[in-house]
Structure formats: structure tokens, C-alpha cells
Design a protein around this motif. Structure first.
Motif, PDB file in Angstrom:
ATOM      1  N   ARG A 236      -0.289  -6.473   4.546  1.00 52.06           N
ATOM      2  CA  ARG A 236      -0.057  -5.209   3.867  1.00 52.06           C
ATOM      3  C   ARG A 236      -1.049  -5.109   2.718  1.00 52.06           C
ATOM      4  NH1 ARG A 236       2.486  -4.878   8.001  1.00 52.06           N
ATOM      5  NH2 ARG A 236       4.740  -4.967   8.196  1.00 52.06           N
ATOM      6  N   THR A 237      -1.550  -3.901   2.465  1.00 55.08           N
ATOM      7  CA  THR A 237      -2.505  -3.720   1.371  1.00 55.08           C
ATOM      8  C   THR A 237      -1.880  -2.886   0.255  1.00 55.08           C
ATOM      9  OG1 THR A 237      -4.366  -3.874   2.895  1.00 55.08           O
ATOM     10  CG2 THR A 237      -4.799  -2.861   0.762  1.00 55.08           C
ATOM     11  N   CYS A 238      -1.879  -3.439  -0.957  1.00 53.34           N
ATOM     12  CA  CYS A 238      -1.316  -2.754  -2.127  1.00 53.34           C
ATOM     13  C   CYS A 238      -2.172  -1.530  -2.452  1.00 53.34           C
ATOM     14  CB  CYS A 238      -1.294  -3.704  -3.318  1.00 53.34           C
ATOM     15  SG  CYS A 238      -0.710  -2.925  -4.831  1.00 53.34           S
TER      16      CYS A 238
ATOM     17  N   GLY B 240      -5.093  -5.195  -3.308  1.00 54.07           N
ATOM     18  CA  GLY B 240      -4.940  -6.567  -2.821  1.00 54.07           C
ATOM     19  C   GLY B 240      -4.190  -6.594  -1.499  1.00 54.07           C
ATOM     20  N   THR B 241      -4.580  -7.524  -0.614  1.00 51.96           N
ATOM     21  CA  THR B 241      -3.926  -7.640   0.691  1.00 51.96           C
ATOM     22  C   THR B 241      -3.074  -8.899   0.725  1.00 51.96           C
ATOM     23  OG1 THR B 241      -5.636  -6.371   1.791  1.00 51.96           O
ATOM     24  CG2 THR B 241      -4.333  -7.851   3.176  1.00 51.96           C
ATOM     25  N   ARG B 242      -1.797  -8.723   1.110  1.00 49.63           N
ATOM     26  CA  ARG B 242      -0.828  -9.830   1.103  1.00 49.63           C
ATOM     27  C   ARG B 242       0.060  -9.741   2.341  1.00 49.63           C
ATOM     28  NH1 ARG B 242      -1.614  -7.713  -3.874  1.00 49.63           N
ATOM     29  NH2 ARG B 242      -2.522  -9.148  -5.368  1.00 49.63           N
ATOM     30  N   CYS B 243       0.891 -10.771   2.530  1.00 51.20           N
ATOM     31  CA  CYS B 243       1.636 -10.847   3.790  1.00 51.20           C
ATOM     32  C   CYS B 243       2.982 -10.121   3.722  1.00 51.20           C
ATOM     33  CB  CYS B 243       1.820 -12.308   4.188  1.00 51.20           C
ATOM     34  SG  CYS B 243       2.557 -13.345   2.919  1.00 51.20           S
TER      35      CYS B 243
ATOM     36  N   HIS C 266       7.251  -6.225  -6.509  1.00 42.48           N
ATOM     37  CA  HIS C 266       8.320  -6.327  -7.495  1.00 42.48           C
ATOM     38  C   HIS C 266       7.806  -6.886  -8.820  1.00 42.48           C
ATOM     39  CE1 HIS C 266      11.369  -4.967  -4.781  1.00 42.48           C
ATOM     40  NE2 HIS C 266      11.009  -5.853  -3.867  1.00 42.48           N
ATOM     41  N   SER C 267       6.934  -7.886  -8.763  1.00 49.15           N
ATOM     42  CA  SER C 267       6.501  -8.517 -10.014  1.00 49.15           C
ATOM     43  C   SER C 267       5.502  -7.652 -10.773  1.00 49.15           C
ATOM     44  CB  SER C 267       5.911  -9.901  -9.738  1.00 49.15           C
ATOM     45  OG  SER C 267       4.731  -9.785  -8.990  1.00 49.15           O
ATOM     46  N   SER C 268       4.741  -6.833 -10.060  1.00 44.91           N
ATOM     47  CA  SER C 268       3.693  -6.059 -10.732  1.00 44.91           C
ATOM     48  C   SER C 268       4.049  -4.576 -10.838  1.00 44.91           C
ATOM     49  CB  SER C 268       2.384  -6.201  -9.966  1.00 44.91           C
ATOM     50  OG  SER C 268       2.569  -5.670  -8.669  1.00 44.91           O
ATOM     51  N   SER C 269       5.187  -4.169 -10.235  1.00 48.29           N
ATOM     52  CA  SER C 269       5.564  -2.751 -10.201  1.00 48.29           C
ATOM     53  C   SER C 269       4.503  -1.881  -9.541  1.00 48.29           C
ATOM     54  CB  SER C 269       5.876  -2.215 -11.606  1.00 48.29           C
ATOM     55  OG  SER C 269       6.977  -2.895 -12.137  1.00 48.29           O
ATOM     56  N   HIS C 270       3.849  -2.413  -8.530  1.00 40.91           N
ATOM     57  CA  HIS C 270       2.968  -1.607  -7.682  1.00 40.91           C
ATOM     58  C   HIS C 270       3.807  -1.159  -6.492  1.00 40.91           C
ATOM     59  CE1 HIS C 270      -0.875  -3.808  -9.300  1.00 40.91           C
ATOM     60  NE2 HIS C 270      -0.302  -3.015 -10.194  1.00 40.91           N
ATOM     61  N   PRO C 271       4.136   0.135  -6.397  1.00 40.74           N
ATOM     62  CA  PRO C 271       5.186   0.543  -5.466  1.00 40.74           C
ATOM     63  C   PRO C 271       4.791   0.629  -3.993  1.00 40.74           C
ATOM     64  CG  PRO C 271       4.365   2.444  -6.679  1.00 40.74           C
ATOM     65  CD  PRO C 271       3.701   1.239  -7.271  1.00 40.74           C
ATOM     66  N   VAL C 272       3.547   1.007  -3.704  1.00 37.20           N
ATOM     67  CA  VAL C 272       3.225   1.414  -2.326  1.00 37.20           C
ATOM     68  C   VAL C 272       2.248   0.439  -1.662  1.00 37.20           C
ATOM     69  CG1 VAL C 272       2.325   3.272  -0.857  1.00 37.20           C
ATOM     70  CG2 VAL C 272       3.599   3.835  -2.932  1.00 37.20           C
ATOM     71  N   ILE C 273       2.550   0.087  -0.413  1.00 36.83           N
ATOM     72  CA  ILE C 273       1.651  -0.716   0.408  1.00 36.83           C
ATOM     73  C   ILE C 273       1.278   0.066   1.654  1.00 36.83           C
ATOM     74  CG2 ILE C 273       2.326  -3.051  -0.271  1.00 36.83           C
ATOM     75  CD1 ILE C 273       4.244  -2.853   2.313  1.00 36.83           C
ATOM     76  N   ALA C 274       0.125  -0.278   2.234  1.00 42.77           N
ATOM     77  CA  ALA C 274      -0.257   0.247   3.546  1.00 42.77           C
ATOM     78  C   ALA C 274      -0.177  -0.897   4.547  1.00 42.77           C
ATOM     79  CB  ALA C 274      -1.673   0.799   3.511  1.00 42.77           C
ATOM     80  N   TYR C 275       0.304  -0.609   5.738  1.00 44.54           N
ATOM     81  CA  TYR C 275       0.255  -1.591   6.818  1.00 44.54           C
ATOM     82  C   TYR C 275      -1.207  -1.831   7.138  1.00 44.54           C
ATOM     83  CZ  TYR C 275       5.249  -1.300   7.803  1.00 44.54           C
ATOM     84  OH  TYR C 275       6.611  -1.380   7.722  1.00 44.54           O
TER      85      TYR C 275
ATOM     86  N   GLY D  32      -4.441  -0.005  14.125  1.00 39.57           N
ATOM     87  CA  GLY D  32      -3.632   1.008  14.793  1.00 39.57           C
ATOM     88  C   GLY D  32      -2.380   1.404  14.052  1.00 39.57           C
ATOM     89  N   GLU D  33      -2.039   0.686  12.972  1.00 36.66           N
ATOM     90  CA  GLU D  33      -0.866   1.063  12.186  1.00 36.66           C
ATOM     91  C   GLU D  33      -1.316   1.913  11.018  1.00 36.66           C
ATOM     92  OE1 GLU D  33       2.467  -2.363  12.823  1.00 36.66           O
ATOM     93  OE2 GLU D  33       1.111  -2.639  11.161  1.00 36.66           O
ATOM     94  N   ARG D  34      -0.811   3.113  10.941  1.00 38.57           N
ATOM     95  CA  ARG D  34      -1.208   4.022   9.871  1.00 38.57           C
ATOM     96  C   ARG D  34       0.029   4.441   9.082  1.00 38.57           C
ATOM     97  NH1 ARG D  34      -6.193   6.121  10.202  1.00 38.57           N
ATOM     98  NH2 ARG D  34      -5.536   8.091   9.315  1.00 38.57           N
ATOM     99  N   TRP D  35       0.608   3.472   8.418  1.00 40.98           N
ATOM    100  CA  TRP D  35       1.832   3.701   7.671  1.00 40.98           C
ATOM    101  C   TRP D  35       1.693   3.258   6.228  1.00 40.98           C
ATOM    102  CZ3 TRP D  35       5.942   6.279   9.643  1.00 40.98           C
ATOM    103  CH2 TRP D  35       5.990   6.430  11.039  1.00 40.98           C
ATOM    104  N   LEU D  36       2.334   4.032   5.363  1.00 41.29           N
ATOM    105  CA  LEU D  36       2.506   3.633   3.975  1.00 41.29           C
ATOM    106  C   LEU D  36       3.985   3.361   3.756  1.00 41.29           C
ATOM    107  CD1 LEU D  36       0.345   6.437   2.322  1.00 41.29           C
ATOM    108  CD2 LEU D  36      -0.313   4.046   2.618  1.00 41.29           C
ATOM    109  N   TYR D  37       4.276   2.415   2.871  1.00 40.35           N
ATOM    110  CA  TYR D  37       5.671   2.122   2.549  1.00 40.35           C
ATOM    111  C   TYR D  37       5.825   2.001   1.041  1.00 40.35           C
ATOM    112  CZ  TYR D  37      10.128  -0.247   2.128  1.00 40.35           C
ATOM    113  OH  TYR D  37      11.409  -0.577   1.760  1.00 40.35           O
ATOM    114  N   CYS D  38       6.879   2.638   0.505  1.00 35.25           N
ATOM    115  CA  CYS D  38       7.172   2.558  -0.923  1.00 35.25           C
ATOM    116  C   CYS D  38       8.403   1.682  -1.133  1.00 35.25           C
ATOM    117  CB  CYS D  38       7.417   3.952  -1.491  1.00 35.25           C
ATOM    118  SG  CYS D  38       7.954   3.906  -3.209  1.00 35.25           S
ATOM    119  N   PHE D  39       8.250   0.582  -1.885  1.00 34.55           N
ATOM    120  CA  PHE D  39       9.371  -0.333  -2.123  1.00 34.55           C
ATOM    121  C   PHE D  39      10.503   0.313  -2.929  1.00 34.55           C
ATOM    122  CE2 PHE D  39       6.137  -3.471  -0.936  1.00 34.55           C
ATOM    123  CZ  PHE D  39       6.873  -4.289  -0.102  1.00 34.55           C
ATOM    124  N   PRO D  40      10.241   0.890  -4.116  1.00 33.39           N
ATOM    125  CA  PRO D  40      11.378   1.400  -4.897  1.00 33.39           C
ATOM    126  C   PRO D  40      12.144   2.518  -4.195  1.00 33.39           C
ATOM    127  CG  PRO D  40       9.277   1.853  -6.008  1.00 33.39           C
ATOM    128  CD  PRO D  40       8.992   0.917  -4.887  1.00 33.39           C
TER     129      PRO D  40
END
Ligand SMILES: [Zn+2]
Ligand SMILES: [Zn+2]
Ligand SMILES: [Zn+2]
Length: 89
Positions: free
Chosen positions: A37-39, A44-47, A61-70, A74-82
């Protein structure tokens, strides 16, 4: 696309993509990952949460960066944690 309204995703005009196809935290500790996932705040890219170390959600959670991209091909999704919101882009 998402059923939840999320101002964080609405604010993203250009999606950040993974610079390298690896989890930057797992690489440091020699761990492996399942998906990436990419912040969207710092790029930054993390697992993902299926990976043993769940670095993407820990970072969100630790940095309050809310949104990641898959970051899988072929995956074109964004996800918001909060907001627990998905959006296709
Ligand atoms: Zn949000
Ligand atoms: Zn990781
Ligand atoms: Zn970040």
C-alpha cells in the motif's frame, strides 16, 4: 464509488504510486509481506493488513496519514483508515 463520504479521499487530485515494489519497513528488518500500500500523504510504500507486520496501517495510525492506495498491478483503489472508506480512481 465509496458509499461513505470521505473528505480525505476527495482532497486527493493525483494518486501517489509506489516508487519501489517493496515495503520500506520490512526491507529494514528482513521481513516479508503479502501486498503493498502506498501512503498518499508522504508517498511511502508499506505492507497491508494481510502481511505479518501490517506496516501500512501502523504508519497510518502513528503518523495520522489517513489515505493509502493499493499498490498491486491492476488495483486502482484508495482506502481511508479513519473513515473506513474505499474509492476507485
Ligand atoms: Zn477519510
Ligand atoms: Zn512491512
Ligand atoms: Zn505517510
Amino acid at each position: 464509488m465509496g458509499d461513505n463520504s470521505c473528505s480525505h479521499i476527495d482532497e486527493i487530485s493525483a494518486v501517489k504510486h509506489a516508487k519501489k515494489r517493496e515495503c520500506e519497513e520490512c526491507v529494514k528488518i528482513g521481513a516479508s509481506w503479502v501486498h503493498l500500500r502506498t501512503c498518499q500523504t508522504c508517498g511511502g510504500t508499506r505492507c497491508c493488513d494481510s502481511s505479518p507486520n501490517k506496516h501500512a496501517s501502523k504508519h497510518a495510525h502513528s503518523s495520522s496519514h489517513p489515505v493509502i492506495a493499493y499498490a498491486e498491478p491492476g488495483e486502482r483503489w484508495l482506502y481511508c483508515f479513519p473513515d473506513d472508506a474505499f474509492a476507485e480512481y
